[in-house]
Enzyme design. Structure first.
Site, PDB file in Angstrom:
ATOM      1  N   HIS A 191      35.101  26.983  17.499  1.00 46.10           N
ATOM      2  CA  HIS A 191      36.424  27.985  18.331  1.00 46.10           C
ATOM      3  C   HIS A 191      36.501  27.623  19.756  1.00 46.10           C
ATOM      4  CE1 HIS A 191      36.701  29.589  14.936  1.00 46.10           C
ATOM      5  NE2 HIS A 191      35.547  30.605  15.249  1.00 46.10           N
ATOM      6  N   HIS A 217      38.942  29.408  10.746  1.00 49.31           N
ATOM      7  CA  HIS A 217      38.549  29.119  10.625  1.00 49.31           C
ATOM      8  C   HIS A 217      38.615  27.194   9.564  1.00 49.31           C
ATOM      9  CE1 HIS A 217      36.354  32.630  11.755  1.00 49.31           C
ATOM     10  NE2 HIS A 217      35.630  32.382  11.927  1.00 49.31           N
TER      11      HIS A 217
END
Ligand SMILES: Nc1ncnc2c1ncn2[C@@H]1O[C@H](COP(=O)(O)OP(=O)(O)O)[C@@H](O)[C@H]1O
Ligand SMILES: Nc1ncnc2c1ncn2[C@@H]1O[C@H](COP(=O)(O)OP(=O)(O)O)[C@@H](O)[C@H]1O
Ligand SMILES: [Mg+2]
Ligand SMILES: [Mg+2]
Ligand SMILES: [Mg+2]
Ligand SMILES: [Mg+2]
Lengths: 333, 215, 333, 215
Positions: free
Chosen positions: A57, A219
């Site tokens: 991320h 995700h």
């Protein structure tokens, strides 16, 4: 799978090592167990702020370690929450005697691992508070489910809580403002393309050339709905509608508008989206007092974006404007 | 004829093997309704357990093995499965106490403790489409088998086959816990990866018991 | 083609409008002819700095408009040099009486259009100097060719020349340091994937799943060579070798190491590359005095990276460290 | 029978049409050895010229039309082609002067001026794989035709067919100027997009002349 990597199993280690080498003025990197701390941690009398979660991320969270934001970041394997050991190590490393705030994105794994680390830290006499971010309106909230995910709002919580800690607020005060930011932030995302987790080597989902996923998280997971690609303005409207009605955001509100790239979308596109979002908010009489545009909480190379709205109060604005010096967010020094 | 340390160690080795063999399958299941890391996480965890088996000594008990697995999974797996399985093995270790040999009743007790640990941490109920949906029928089957006079092998075999059924039964469910819950209705039609790995691990336990019995 | 856009013909206009809305504290945007100027331009007595070129390389150049860097940016159509009109308009808008420096990347179109604009500005009594960046070692340099392309080094020229102008250097002085930075910068890039120009709607080239292009520029053009994908360390070595030998960079040199993403590669990968580059430079006794890692000069959504090395002198370090306040590069204020 | 303002305006209209028809082809050629914008750039430019034709008045000359094209291309095309074609039309306009009718010799003079303008700005030599490789044979052919007594139509037809040959002849060349030069040896085997657009424009000039002659 095309990536600039060596061994898929060493992606996080090598990347964190590179990050440490590139930003030695800001951070110190520990490799066993892996965590990244502010170069000047611990700071006596200051509340320490630790966040973490699966890797992939970036710049979240390591990119936000430094003056005025996080004291430590704990990266797990790609898209996998870190285990308690490094969270505990980071917590100990940044404890300056005023307690430590854990900022945790609401995913079962993150919540459980941070919970264990917090318990262990308490045993060692560290005062730990946790704030769980859950700003994703794509997920239905209910007592009987895992609840909403923590997404873009997390960046805003980290900045504002970080500024509160930097000015010397107590652990209770820092936790309170973090909760307040989270309570006033709402987000929603979409993906044009999937991403590829290095150890998996395959696309996280497949989409036809004219399909996109609405309501994705960070995700590489599929979203709530698959629709045909639309012009940018329509996409922005689709993200904004559920955000606006959820809080709700109303005429006269002052907001921070955060247009976030998922990693693989060019900046031109994010600004096209920003333009429309600003137009819609203007029509509704909502004032954009602050904004943030760029790739701040991503899903590897995924193309797509998320929009986050934060309803601001005066204190949040003051803390947002306060100096910050990290690899990914910097102003005022 | 109870199950001893040899069985426990063999269970761990078989677990590591079976998780490694099914790594891609677990990744694929998790990719469909989650984030595609379950096979990788479990494999990393069990591979980390293997070298630690050497630390066991002559007097080690099945409970020691379960504790070793627990602490290693907690510190290497991460994600949701790490703390959940970690707690399961930890509670199982406590239930095993310092017994050197486990009979059917003890096995049922261990499995019950493991399942209760998962529920305690994860707050999932049966039907939420999680690993609980494999563990709960497994616990029920082992308990019933023990009550019916089965031996430890029989209890584990009953547990394993119930776990498989439980895992298969997650397919039509709409997830309410874990990452799959974010998909809402779209989670239906896919098997829960944690339920699958649970069935694999319980099958490994039964296979290890069968090998012990055969030896 | 999957993009967050409306009409392909309006990509630049809408994106620039969004940029202006998001950064109204830093810049003023003019739509006809299109250019972006510092909010406080013109600044009396300060040398103005104008850069520009085709769009699709964001944040370059608009993202570098602000205190301590550019006074104006002129975006052309995607991958197409702007015409003279907006360059002239930008030049006039930032002329504070001390003259204007044009920073031009060495492409035939950019050079010719800036040339015409400079001629027109001179006619209007503005003192214009041009510095043409050409740091790309992938291209053979010769009197008989178009010469080397301007790539990553351009960002460094803009930052350092911007700082010189901000501290009050004369046009000659600003031009001199810009030339010096360009002369001491070398770059090379690679692509894992092509990009898609919105008006073309098709991939700029096609690559098999295991192929990459070495020696690419920033316009989605194919490179010098197509090779099989290799581990990251090998890729970094391939980029560094021709850079190191070209200047050459030698033991004892102090450098700025710039690992740049082409737009679609995740940050994790750029840091893995940084790690290896730092290792190689360390082995050679070259000191990394400063570094920059991120997406600063891009090719839309292309996956890939470029590496730039700048041989530093004391003045360059001082100017690099000087405060800068732009959308994409900010420190010291 | 020289070529007048009607021809010049018709040339521009046909140019806009032919560039629009071949937009994708020019983009594709440019994508192969450049950056894929040549068709888009030229189309944007000529579409911008069309409405400006309305500004012409009764006394306008072919030179006025050429100047209109020049300034419009300069301010709308960008890239390399914008300034190069812009200069070409500007120099052609100067060469046309205020003649109301252009004979073969004048046409040859205009083409020569255009080509010289391109070379002045771009510094390319024949064989560098640029638009010069279409213009130079075109100029030579038009000059020879004029010397041989051809009329303006004949001169333009000679120019157009030489330009086509020149464009085709760029295919095996290794580029030394423009974006294609960055590819080195890999630029061989592809036709230069600017040479192709040049041939299209000269063909449009010849077609407009034929239409004038026919009318
Ligand atoms: N609250 C919960 N209770 C029980 N099991 C859960 C819960 N949340 C997730 N799980 C189990 O964890 C599995 C996912 O594990 P894993 O993929 O390793 O972690 P993550 O979801 O963090 O990526 C799911 O398939 C499910 O069986
Ligand atoms: N130095 C030069 N001299 C003559 N023609 C050139 C030169 N450089 C480029 N060209 C021509 O310009 C064409 C490319 O135009 P275009 O694609 O519109 O611009 P850009 O290369 O800036 O993208 C080439 O095909 C070539 O014919
Ligand atoms: Mg995970
Ligand atoms: Mg998972
Ligand atoms: Mg171009
Ligand atoms: Mg081109």
């Amino acid at each position: 799978m095309k990536k600039i990597i060596n061994d898929p199993k060493r992606v996080v280690d090598e990347s964190v090592a590179g990050f440490g080498a590139a930003h030695a003025d800001l951070v110190r990197v520990e490799m066993d167990p892996i965590h990244i701390v502010r170069a000047d941690a611990p700071i006596a009398g200051k509340v320490g702020i630790v966040s973490g979660g699966g890797s992939g991320h970036e710049p979240l969270h390591a990119g936000f370690v430094g003056f005025g934001m996080l004291d430590a970041a704990v990266p797990g394997a790609v898209f996998t929450s870190p285990t308690p050991d490094p969270i505990l190590a980071a917590t100990k490393a940044v404890d300056g005697g005023a307690g430590v705030l854990h900022i945790v994105k609401n995913y079962t794994g993150d919540v459980l691992n941070f919970e264990t680390a917090a318990d262990l830290a308490s045993v060692e006499g560290i005062d730990v508070r946790s704030v769980v971010t859950n700003d994703d309106v794509a997920v239905k909230d209910s007592l009987y489910t895992a609840g909403r995910r923590g997404v873009g709002g997390t960046v805003l919580v980290e900045k504002i809580a970080g500024a509160a800690a930097e000015r010397g607020d107590s652990l209770d005060e820092v936790a309170e403002v973090a909760e307040r930011v989270n309570a006033n932030a709402r987000s929603m995302g979409l993906a044009l393309t999937p991403c590829i987790v290095p150890h998996a080597g395959e696309e996280s989902f497949t989409l036809a050339e004219d399909e996109i996923e609405i309501g994705i998280g960070i995700h590489g997971e599929p979203g709530r709905e698959r629709i045909k690609l639309e012009p940018a303005d329509g996409l922005v409207d689709r993200l904004l509608a559920p955000i606006l009605e959820d809080l709700p955001f109303e005429s006269g509100d002052r907001v921070l508008l955060f247009v976030n790239g998922m990693g693989g979308s060019p900046l031109v596109e994010l600004y096209i989206a920003y333009r429309r979002a600003a137009e819609v908010l203007g029509e509704r009489g909502i004032e954009i007092a602050r904004s943030l545009v760029g790739n701040y909480i991503t899903s590897l190379e995924m193309q797509g974006m998320s929009i986050t709205l934060l309803k601001l109060d005066d204190e949040m604005v003051e803390l947002w404007d306060a100096p910050v010096q990290t690899a990914a967010l910097r102003w005022g020094r | 004829m109870g199950l001893d340390i040899t069985w426990a160690v063999d269970w761990v080795r078989r677990s590591a093997q079976v998780v490694s063999d099914h790594r891609i399958e677990l990744i694929t299941l998790d990719r469909e309704i989650g984030d595609g890391d379950h096979g990788e996480n479990m494999d990393r965890g069990f591979q980390a357990v293997l070298p630690k088996l050497d630390d066991l000594h002559a007097g080690s008990t099945p409970g020691d093995v379960l504790k070793l697995v627990a602490t290693t999974l907690i510190s290497t797996v991460g994600g949701a499965a790490g703390p959940l399985y970690g707690t399961a093995y930890l509670k199982a270790a406590v239930a095993a106490g310092d017994s050197v040999s486990l009979d059917a009743e003890a096995i049922a007790g261990i499995l019950t403790a493991a399942r209760d640990g998962i529920v305690l941490r994860g707050k999932a109920e049966p039907g939420d489409k999680t690993m609980v949906d494999a563990w709960t029928p497994a616990v029920d089957a082992a308990t019933a088998a023990a009550a019916d006079g089965a031996d430890a092998l029989g209890a584990l075999q009953a547990a394993a086959s119930a776990a498989w059924e439980g895992a298969a039964a997650t397919e039509p469910l709409v997830a309410r816990k874990g990452r799959a819950s974010y998909l809402g209705e779209r989670s239906a039609g896919h098997r829960d990866p944690g339920a699958e790995s649970s069935a694999l691990l319980l099958q490994a336990a039964a296979d290890a018991a069968a090998a012990s019995a055969g030896a």
